[in-house]
Design a protein around this motif. Structure first.
Motif, PDB file in Angstrom:
ATOM      1  N   SER A   1       1.056  -0.814  -0.490  1.00  0.00           N
ATOM      2  CA  SER A   1      -0.303  -0.093  -0.100  1.00  0.00           C
ATOM      3  C   SER A   1       1.274   1.248  -0.110  1.00  0.00           C
ATOM      4  N   VAL A   2       0.404   2.538  -0.261  1.00  0.00           N
ATOM      5  CA  VAL A   2       1.125   3.476  -0.161  1.00  0.00           C
ATOM      6  C   VAL A   2      -0.082   4.903  -0.130  1.00  0.00           C
ATOM      7  N   SER A   3       0.712   5.565  -0.253  1.00  0.00           N
ATOM      8  CA  SER A   3      -0.341   7.025   0.444  1.00  0.00           C
ATOM      9  C   SER A   3       0.530   7.978  -0.637  1.00  0.00           C
ATOM     10  N   VAL A   4      -0.315   8.976  -0.686  1.00  0.00           N
ATOM     11  CA  VAL A   4       0.032  10.398  -1.474  1.00  0.00           C
ATOM     12  C   VAL A   4      -0.242  11.375  -1.119  1.00  0.00           C
ATOM     13  N   THR A   5       0.298  12.289  -0.353  1.00  0.00           N
ATOM     14  CA  THR A   5      -0.478  14.155  -0.165  1.00  0.00           C
ATOM     15  C   THR A   5       0.203  14.544  -1.201  1.00  0.00           C
ATOM     16  N   GLY A   6       0.081  15.862  -0.869  1.00  0.00           N
ATOM     17  CA  GLY A   6       0.655  17.278  -1.439  1.00  0.00           C
ATOM     18  C   GLY A   6      -0.759  18.455  -1.603  1.00  0.00           C
ATOM     19  N   PRO A   7      -0.349  19.462  -2.588  1.00  0.00           N
ATOM     20  CA  PRO A   7      -1.723  20.464  -2.415  1.00  0.00           C
ATOM     21  C   PRO A   7      -2.626  19.002  -3.208  1.00  0.00           C
ATOM     22  N   ALA A   8      -2.692  18.773  -4.262  1.00  0.00           N
ATOM     23  CA  ALA A   8      -3.768  18.903  -4.998  1.00  0.00           C
ATOM     24  C   ALA A   8      -3.494  18.152  -6.029  1.00  0.00           C
ATOM     25  N   ALA A   9      -3.702  16.956  -6.852  1.00  0.00           N
ATOM     26  CA  ALA A   9      -3.348  15.977  -7.539  1.00  0.00           C
ATOM     27  C   ALA A   9      -4.877  14.583  -7.891  1.00  0.00           C
TER      28      ALA A   9
ATOM     29  N   ASP B   1      -4.377  27.495   0.420  1.00  0.00           N
ATOM     30  CA  ASP B   1      -4.109  28.786   0.395  1.00  0.00           C
ATOM     31  C   ASP B   1      -3.278  29.904   0.361  1.00  0.00           C
ATOM     32  N   MET B   2      -3.392  30.283  -1.106  1.00  0.00           N
ATOM     33  CA  MET B   2      -1.824  31.006  -0.760  1.00  0.00           C
ATOM     34  C   MET B   2      -1.936  32.098  -0.562  1.00  0.00           C
ATOM     35  N   THR B   3      -3.451  32.792  -0.723  1.00  0.00           N
ATOM     36  CA  THR B   3      -4.147  33.977  -0.769  1.00  0.00           C
ATOM     37  C   THR B   3      -4.339  34.266   1.156  1.00  0.00           C
ATOM     38  N   LYS B   4      -3.899  33.590   1.675  1.00  0.00           N
ATOM     39  CA  LYS B   4      -4.313  33.843   3.163  1.00  0.00           C
ATOM     40  C   LYS B   4      -2.365  33.894   4.001  1.00  0.00           C
ATOM     41  N   PRO B   5      -2.167  34.981   4.285  1.00  0.00           N
ATOM     42  CA  PRO B   5      -0.611  35.675   4.820  1.00  0.00           C
ATOM     43  C   PRO B   5      -0.227  34.266   5.640  1.00  0.00           C
ATOM     44  N   ILE B   6       0.980  34.615   5.753  1.00  0.00           N
ATOM     45  CA  ILE B   6       2.670  33.765   6.530  1.00  0.00           C
ATOM     46  C   ILE B   6       2.848  34.380   7.884  1.00  0.00           C
TER      47      ILE B   6
ATOM     48  N   TYR C   1       4.897  25.162   5.856  1.00  0.00           N
ATOM     49  CA  TYR C   1       4.422  24.128   4.824  1.00  0.00           C
ATOM     50  C   TYR C   1       3.997  25.109   3.813  1.00  0.00           C
ATOM     51  N   ARG C   2       3.187  25.354   4.268  1.00  0.00           N
ATOM     52  CA  ARG C   2       2.218  26.146   2.550  1.00  0.00           C
ATOM     53  C   ARG C   2       3.618  27.200   1.668  1.00  0.00           C
ATOM     54  N   PHE C   3       3.950  28.202   2.497  1.00  0.00           N
ATOM     55  CA  PHE C   3       4.922  29.002   2.271  1.00  0.00           C
ATOM     56  C   PHE C   3       6.138  27.349   0.967  1.00  0.00           C
ATOM     57  N   ALA C   4       6.682  26.476   1.238  1.00  0.00           N
ATOM     58  CA  ALA C   4       7.234  25.911   0.688  1.00  0.00           C
ATOM     59  C   ALA C   4       6.338  25.374  -0.854  1.00  0.00           C
TER      60      ALA C   4
ATOM     61  N   CYS D   1       4.580  27.596  -2.633  1.00  0.00           N
ATOM     62  CA  CYS D   1       4.577  28.508  -3.378  1.00  0.00           C
ATOM     63  C   CYS D   1       5.217  28.633  -5.106  1.00  0.00           C
ATOM     64  N   LEU D   2       4.933  28.874  -5.531  1.00  0.00           N
ATOM     65  CA  LEU D   2       5.802  29.105  -7.499  1.00  0.00           C
ATOM     66  C   LEU D   2       6.231  30.503  -7.723  1.00  0.00           C
ATOM     67  N   ALA D   3       6.534  30.164  -8.478  1.00  0.00           N
ATOM     68  CA  ALA D   3       7.174  31.659  -9.218  1.00  0.00           C
ATOM     69  C   ALA D   3       6.173  32.243  -9.845  1.00  0.00           C
ATOM     70  N   GLY D   4       5.880  33.528  -8.918  1.00  0.00           N
ATOM     71  CA  GLY D   4       4.587  34.735  -9.607  1.00  0.00           C
ATOM     72  C   GLY D   4       3.538  34.426  -8.736  1.00  0.00           C
ATOM     73  N   ASP D   5       3.572  33.479  -7.756  1.00  0.00           N
ATOM     74  CA  ASP D   5       2.677  33.612  -6.372  1.00  0.00           C
ATOM     75  C   ASP D   5       2.917  35.029  -5.629  1.00  0.00           C
ATOM     76  N   LYS D   6       1.283  35.178  -5.035  1.00  0.00           N
ATOM     77  CA  LYS D   6       2.190  36.859  -4.579  1.00  0.00           C
ATOM     78  C   LYS D   6       1.971  36.604  -2.780  1.00  0.00           C
TER      79      LYS D   6
END
Length: 312
Positions: free
Chosen positions: A68-76, A177-182, A274-277, A279-284
Motif C-alpha cells: 500500500s502507498v499514500s500520496v499527499t500534497g496540495p492537489a493531484a 490557500d496562497m491568498t492567506k498570509p504567512i 509548509y504552505r510557503f514551501a 509556492c511557485l514563481a509568480g505567486d503573491k
C-alpha cells in the motif's frame, strides 16, 4: 519488494526527517520541503519519518509486489491502472498495478510513502538527497531519481502495524490557500530594521521569483532595508528570512547552506511554513506578525490533533 519508476516529471528524490547534528561538519540539514505533507504521508502508512519520495511534476510507477502507498500534497489526480482515486489516503495495491500521479500545479511538491519506508542506505545519517553536496539518495551521490530506476521497499509492516486510519478527516486536511498570509516571527536581529521597514514587509505583497529551489526562495517587492552594514556569518534556521543589501528578502528552506552573513528580519512560523514551501514563481505572498509563543502554540495544537487521530 520493489517499485519501478516508469516516468519521472520535473524531479524526484528521497527524503526523511533530515540530517541531525552535522551542520558543524558542513552538511545541510535537508529534509522535506513540505513537512506537513511528508508527516501525514508517513502517518497514513503507520510510520514516523521513514524514507519517502518527494517529487515535482507527474510521476508514474509500477508496483511489483502487493503493498500500500499514500500520496499527499496540495492537489493531484491519481490513477491506479485506469481507476481514479485521490490524495490523503492509504491506497491498497496489487502486484502489477500502475500508479500515475498528476499534480494540478506544475512545480508543486507531492509525497509517496509506504508502510515500511523505501530502502535507502543512509548517508551522513539520512536518506535525504542533496544534489549540490553530492550526498544521499538511492544512488548515494545526490543525484535525483530517473525513469527506469528500481526502488526497494523495506521488508515488514508499518512500525505500528496496519491498524491506523487509512484517510484523514476534513479538519486535518492541510490548506494550501496562497491568498492567506504567512506568519513571521521577529528575530533577534529585528532591531536592525526600522519600524517603517517592518511595516513595509507586513503591509505589502511580495512576489515569488523564479530564483527558488530547495535551498531558498527569493522574493521581490518593496525593499526592506537593514541598518547593519556587516555581520559575522552564523547558522541559519529553517524558514529564516535573510535580507541582502538590495532589501529583497530570501527565505531559507530545507537545503539551505549551514552559514549565512545577511541580517535576518525574522523566521516564518512553522505552522505556515509548509504552505510557503508549495509556492511557485509568480505567486503573491503576504505576511503577518506572530509572536514566538503563539506560533509555537499553533504548531503544537496542529501536532496534537494529528497524534490524536493516529493514536500516537
Amino acid at each position: 519488494m520493489t517499485v519501478r519508476l516508469v516516468s519521472v516529471g520535473l524531479n524526484a528524490i528521497t527524503v526523511d526527517a533530515g540530517r541531525k547534528g552535522v551542520l558543524h561538519q558542513g552538511f545541510c540539514q535537508s529534509g522535506p520541503m513540505d513537512w506537513l505533507a511528508f508527516q501525514l504521508a508517513n502517518q497514513l502508512c503507520g510510520q514516523h519519518n521513514a524514507p519517502t519520495l518527494e517529487f515535482m511534476g507527474a510521476l508514474t510507477f509500477n508496483i511489483e509486489d502487493d503493498c500500500s502507498v499514500s500520496v499527499t500534497g496540495p492537489a493531484a489526480t491519481i490513477w491506479v491502472n485506469e481507476q481514479q482515486t485521490s490524495c490523503w489516503q492509504r491506497i491498497a495495491l496489487k502486484a502489477g498495478d500502475q500508479v500515475r500521479v498528476q499534480p494540478e500545479r506544475l512545480g508543486a511538491r507531492h509525497y509517496v510513502a509506504t508502510p515500511s519506508g523505501f530502502a535507502v542506505s543512509p548517508a551522513v545519517g539520512s536518506a535525504c538527497t542533496v544534489k549540490r553536496e553530492y550526498v544521499g539518495g538511492p544512488h548515494q551521490d545526490g543525484s535525483p531519481l530517473k525513469t527506469g530506476d528500481l526502488l526497494a521497499v523495506n521488508n515488514g509492516k508499518s512500525s505500528r502495524g496496519v491498524a491506523c486510519p487509512s484517510s484523514l478527516p476534513a479538519h486535518l486536511l492541510p490548506s494550501y490557500d496562497m491568498t492567506k498570509p504567512i506568519g513571521i516571527v521577529a528575530g533577534y536581529q529585528h532591531e536592525a530594521f526600522s519600524d517603517i521597514a517592518w511595516q513595509r514587509l507586513l503591509n505589502n505583497e511580495y512576489e515569488v521569483t523564479p530564483q527558488m529551489d530547495r535551498m531558498g526562495v527569493r522574493l521581490q517587492g518593496p525593499a526592506v532595508q537593514s541598518a547593519m552594514s556587516g555581520m559575522y556569518s552564523e547558522a541559519i534556521a529553517l524558514g529564516s528570512m535573510q535580507v541582502p543589501p538590495d532589501g529583497q528578502p530570501i527565505v531559507m528552506m530545507a537545503d539551505r547552506q549551514t552559514l549565512g552573513g545577511y541580517p535576518k528580519v525574522g523566521t516564518l512560523a512553522r505552522c505556515d511554513l509548509y504552505r510557503f514551501a508549495q509556492c511557485l514563481a509568480g505567486d503573491k505572498i503576504q505576511f503577518y506578525q506572530l509572536d514566538a509563543a503563539n506560533a509555537r502554540a499553533t504548531w503544537l495544537l496542529q501536532q496534537v490533533a494529528i497524534q490524536k487521530w493516529f493514536g500516537n
